[in-house]
Design an enzyme around this catalytic site. Sequence first.
Site, PDB file in Angstrom:
ATOM      1  CB  SER A 248       3.601  10.507  -4.388  1.00  0.00           C
ATOM      2  OG  SER A 248       1.786  10.641  -4.690  1.00  0.00           O
TER       3      SER A 248
ATOM      4  N   GLY B  89      -4.356  -4.657  -3.518  1.00  0.00           N
ATOM      5  CA  GLY B  89      -5.824  -3.611  -3.872  1.00  0.00           C
ATOM      6  C   GLY B  89      -5.325  -2.338  -4.973  1.00  0.00           C
ATOM      7  CG  HIS B  90      -1.693  -1.875  -6.860  1.00  0.00           C
ATOM      8  ND1 HIS B  90      -1.456  -2.744  -7.599  1.00  0.00           N
ATOM      9  CD2 HIS B  90      -1.596  -2.455  -5.099  1.00  0.00           C
ATOM     10  CE1 HIS B  90      -0.671  -3.450  -7.420  1.00  0.00           C
ATOM     11  NE2 HIS B  90      -0.622  -3.526  -6.078  1.00  0.00           N
ATOM     12  CB  THR B  91      -5.984   3.556  -4.898  1.00  0.00           C
ATOM     13  OG1 THR B  91      -6.068   2.456  -4.205  1.00  0.00           O
ATOM     14  CG2 THR B  91      -7.388   4.426  -4.871  1.00  0.00           C
TER      15      THR B  91
ATOM     16  NE  ARG C 162      -4.429   0.396   3.090  1.00  0.00           N
ATOM     17  CZ  ARG C 162      -4.003   1.295   1.897  1.00  0.00           C
ATOM     18  NH1 ARG C 162      -3.742   2.227   2.279  1.00  0.00           N
ATOM     19  NH2 ARG C 162      -4.748   0.073   1.006  1.00  0.00           N
TER      20      ARG C 162
ATOM     21  CE  LYS D 193       2.557  -2.414  -4.448  1.00  0.00           C
ATOM     22  NZ  LYS D 193       2.034  -1.999  -2.799  1.00  0.00           N
TER      23      LYS D 193
ATOM     24  CD  GLN E 114       0.603  -8.992  -2.727  1.00  0.00           C
ATOM     25  OE1 GLN E 114       1.537  -9.872  -3.462  1.00  0.00           O
ATOM     26  NE2 GLN E 114      -0.575  -9.227  -2.639  1.00  0.00           N
TER      27      GLN E 114
ATOM     28  CB  THR F 296      -7.169  -1.202  -2.167  1.00  0.00           C
ATOM     29  OG1 THR F 296      -6.054  -0.080  -1.734  1.00  0.00           O
ATOM     30  CG2 THR F 296      -7.903  -0.897  -2.596  1.00  0.00           C
TER      31      THR F 296
ATOM     32  CG  ASP G  43      -1.773  -1.220   1.340  1.00  0.00           C
ATOM     33  OD1 ASP G  43      -2.321  -1.241   0.308  1.00  0.00           O
ATOM     34  OD2 ASP G  43      -2.225  -1.730   2.598  1.00  0.00           O
TER      35      ASP G  43
ATOM     36  NE  ARG H 119       7.005 -31.495  -6.765  1.00  0.00           N
ATOM     37  CZ  ARG H 119       7.682 -32.442  -6.367  1.00  0.00           C
ATOM     38  NH1 ARG H 119       8.934 -32.125  -7.144  1.00  0.00           N
ATOM     39  NH2 ARG H 119       8.397 -32.707  -5.276  1.00  0.00           N
TER      40      ARG H 119
ATOM     41  CE  LYS I 264      -1.417   7.539   1.315  1.00  0.00           C
ATOM     42  NZ  LYS I 264      -2.748   6.493   1.587  1.00  0.00           N
TER      43      LYS I 264
HETATM   44  P1  GDP Z   1      -0.910   0.255  -3.604  1.00  0.00           P
HETATM   45  O1  GDP Z   1      -1.103  -1.278  -2.946  1.00  0.00           O
HETATM   46  O2  GDP Z   1       0.751   0.619  -3.385  1.00  0.00           O
HETATM   47  O3  GDP Z   1      -1.049   0.393  -4.589  1.00  0.00           O
HETATM   48  O4  GDP Z   1      -0.996   1.397  -2.647  1.00  0.00           O
HETATM   49  P2  GDP Z   1      -2.941   1.931  -2.490  1.00  0.00           P
HETATM   50  O5  GDP Z   1      -3.410   2.498  -3.281  1.00  0.00           O
HETATM   51  O6  GDP Z   1      -3.683   0.027  -2.099  1.00  0.00           O
HETATM   52  O7  GDP Z   1      -2.844   3.132  -0.863  1.00  0.00           O
HETATM   53  C1  GDP Z   1      -2.822   4.167  -1.419  1.00  0.00           C
HETATM   54  C2  GDP Z   1      -3.296   4.974  -1.106  1.00  0.00           C
HETATM   55  O8  GDP Z   1      -2.638   5.951  -1.165  1.00  0.00           O
HETATM   56  C3  GDP Z   1      -4.813   4.974  -2.444  1.00  0.00           C
HETATM   57  O9  GDP Z   1      -5.532   5.615  -1.391  1.00  0.00           O
HETATM   58  C4  GDP Z   1      -4.143   6.213  -2.959  1.00  0.00           C
HETATM   59  O10 GDP Z   1      -5.448   7.072  -3.702  1.00  0.00           O
HETATM   60  C5  GDP Z   1      -3.518   6.558  -2.139  1.00  0.00           C
HETATM   61  N1  GDP Z   1      -2.416   8.339  -2.797  1.00  0.00           N
HETATM   62  C6  GDP Z   1      -1.313   7.814  -3.222  1.00  0.00           C
HETATM   63  N2  GDP Z   1      -0.384   8.568  -3.330  1.00  0.00           N
HETATM   64  C7  GDP Z   1      -0.929   9.507  -2.628  1.00  0.00           C
HETATM   65  C8  GDP Z   1       0.203  10.601  -2.143  1.00  0.00           C
HETATM   66  O11 GDP Z   1       1.046  11.089  -2.752  1.00  0.00           O
HETATM   67  N3  GDP Z   1      -0.862  11.321  -1.201  1.00  0.00           N
HETATM   68  C9  GDP Z   1      -2.157  10.853  -0.548  1.00  0.00           C
HETATM   69  N4  GDP Z   1      -2.696  11.427   0.456  1.00  0.00           N
HETATM   70  N5  GDP Z   1      -2.709   9.689  -1.404  1.00  0.00           N
HETATM   71  C10 GDP Z   1      -2.271   8.676  -1.992  1.00  0.00           C
HETATM   72  P1  IMO Z   2      -1.006  -4.445  -2.744  1.00  0.00           P
HETATM   73  O1  IMO Z   2      -0.507  -4.869  -3.574  1.00  0.00           O
HETATM   74  C1  IMO Z   2      -0.717  -4.704   2.256  1.00  0.00           C
HETATM   75  C2  IMO Z   2      -0.651  -8.604   3.509  1.00  0.00           C
HETATM   76  C3  IMO Z   2      -2.136  -8.921   4.106  1.00  0.00           C
HETATM   77  C4  IMO Z   2      -1.407 -10.204   5.178  1.00  0.00           C
HETATM   78  C5  IMO Z   2      -0.509 -11.186   4.681  1.00  0.00           C
HETATM   79  C6  IMO Z   2      -1.091 -12.237   3.730  1.00  0.00           C
HETATM   80  O2  IMO Z   2      -2.194  -3.297  -2.304  1.00  0.00           O
HETATM   81  O3  IMO Z   2       0.281  -3.145  -1.550  1.00  0.00           O
HETATM   82  P2  IMO Z   2      -2.633 -12.761   1.803  1.00  0.00           P
HETATM   83  O4  IMO Z   2      -3.977 -12.941   1.505  1.00  0.00           O
HETATM   84  O5  IMO Z   2      -1.705 -12.048   1.013  1.00  0.00           O
HETATM   85  O6  IMO Z   2      -2.082 -14.600   2.264  1.00  0.00           O
HETATM   86  O7  IMO Z   2      -2.202 -12.175   3.554  1.00  0.00           O
HETATM   87  O8  IMO Z   2      -0.150  -9.773   3.431  1.00  0.00           O
HETATM   88  N1  IMO Z   2      -1.316  -7.944   1.986  1.00  0.00           N
HETATM   89  C7  IMO Z   2      -1.236  -6.649   2.502  1.00  0.00           C
HETATM   90  N2  IMO Z   2      -1.261  -6.030   2.472  1.00  0.00           N
HETATM   91  N3  IMO Z   2      -1.295  -4.369   0.673  1.00  0.00           N
HETATM   92  C8  IMO Z   2      -1.333  -5.585  -0.066  1.00  0.00           C
HETATM   93  O9  IMO Z   2      -0.997  -5.706  -1.114  1.00  0.00           O
HETATM   94  C9  IMO Z   2      -1.217  -6.775   0.485  1.00  0.00           C
HETATM   95  N4  IMO Z   2      -1.509  -8.041   0.564  1.00  0.00           N
HETATM   96  C10 IMO Z   2      -1.509  -9.136   1.192  1.00  0.00           C
HETATM   97  O10 IMO Z   2      -2.795  -8.052   5.131  1.00  0.00           O
HETATM   98  O11 IMO Z   2      -0.841  -9.374   6.778  1.00  0.00           O
HETATM   99 MG    MG Z   3      -3.007  -1.728  -1.907  1.00  0.00          MG
END
Ligand code: GDP
Ligand code: IMO
Ligand code: MG
Length: 432
Positions: A414, A41-43, A306, A17, A225, A300, A14, A144, A332
């Site tokens: 960012s 979960g990529h936003t 978190r 990315k 992740q 997400t 999170d 396997r 952030k």
């Molecule tokens: P990812 O899993 O690495 O793609 O990240 P997530 O999308 O799960 O979480 C990042 C959150 O921060 C999302 O809600 C984004 O829209 C938000 N975000 C990303 N960059 C920035 C930033 O520079 N500032 C703020 N305030 N929010 C951001």
């Molecule tokens: P993005 O790509 C944050 C965490 C789960 C748990 C551990 C194992 O959005 O950054 P799993 O379901 O993979 O077996 O869970 O990994 N986890 C994440 N934490 N961002 C993620 O993905 C995650 N994907 C899994 O919360 O602690």
């Molecule tokens: Mg995420």
Amino acid sequence: MHQSLVILGSQWGDEGKGKIVDLLTEKVDYVIRYQGGHNAGHTLVVDGKKTALHLIPSGILRPHVRCVIGNGVVLSPEALTEEIRMLQERGHSVIDRLHVSTNCPLILQVHVALDRARETARGNAKIGTTGRGIGPAYEDKVSRRGLRVADTADPAGFSEKVRELMEYHNFTLTNWYRAKPVDVESMIEETLEAVSYFKTAVCDTVDLIHRCRRNGKIMLFEGAQGSLLDIDHGTYPFVTSSNTTAGGVATGSGLGPRYIDSILGITKAYATRVGSGPMPTELFDNAGKHLAVKGQEVGTTTGRGRRCGWFDAVAVRHAIEVNSISGICLTKLDVLDGLSEVEICVAYELPDGNVVDYLPGGDEYLRVRPVYETLPGWDETTFGMTSLDEMPKAAKQYVERLSRVVGAPIDIVSTGPDREQTIVISTPFGVD
Ligand code: GDP
Ligand code: IMO
Ligand code: MG
């Protein structure tokens, strides 16, 4: 110009990315996912409109980009079908720009049932997984006995293999976990139906990637992740079940390591973690609340809050080394606006009083205490800034200090969720 660029998380996921992949794909031909599954979960935010992606690479919002789900990704056919539909309803073409590896291990409904049953059985020691069946699907791959996308091409043969597999899994579910068995025939039917929805996208993605490489296409490899959740290099057992670090690019896509040109580590200006496990800089005070509320730190994928804390330079340094990160994108930064002081964890103190600058193995990591360096905060807003010159002096000082303590250049900062709210100091493509 760099041809193969990797983007991955340097903390616990999170880091932002999705936003950065979407931003950089303006100059990219292909975006490739190589590990994880729909636990990600990529936003993406474009002109204020939010899109959450779990499985489809974050290049899909750019019509010129083609997206690849590589062999290292564990694939839930139902989740992929749902995501394709969601994007198509929003007016994006998907299926004709998507390539799915024949070798992706399948996540079946039984993997979800096993994931949940295991977490329940672990009680207080639970990992806090996303409940998406990720761990059990990777276990089947490594043992396997798993099924792959390619197996679905022969429905009768596939059904037989699933029936055999299910004798084992349903026995475990009912006799070991005392959970309900999974209905085998409906699981087979629903899996085959979901795969048929995207079967035209299924291909040999290793061959595709190498054709792209030979033809000079620009490829971006999108990690899911974060490095501290890596099965080998993370905070085991509180990790996910794939190699989230750079080695996973080679195994999960078929691109040999020498073809990688640069690795951008997406790094949040503070630390967050979802699920259980050690997090030395976790905060339980008002500063922690500030980060959670202002950063809108809610998962997400699962909607869980978190855990938030100060920037952990020891953990990020570890990530820089195991990934050979060439540059950092700091995300952030704006969330720190309004704090009177900001802290950076520069070392850990062990229970015996020794101070170390590495991650101690095993349970010892649960007992370290952070050693902080304190920097002045700033009142001014950095939200949405697009140039370093506009930045308050203290914010600039924080960015420079982080770069020095982790030992890597900061290429991008960012300052908000939107694609445009970004400062590019140095392009990760080498040259413009
Ligand atoms: P990812 O899993 O690495 O793609 O990240 P997530 O999308 O799960 O979480 C990042 C959150 O921060 C999302 O809600 C984004 O829209 C938000 N975000 C990303 N960059 C920035 C930033 O520079 N500032 C703020 N305030 N929010 C951001
Ligand atoms: P993005 O790509 C944050 C965490 C789960 C748990 C551990 C194992 O959005 O950054 P799993 O379901 O993979 O077996 O869970 O990994 N986890 C994440 N934490 N961002 C993620 O993905 C995650 N994907 C899994 O919360 O602690
Ligand atoms: Mg995420």
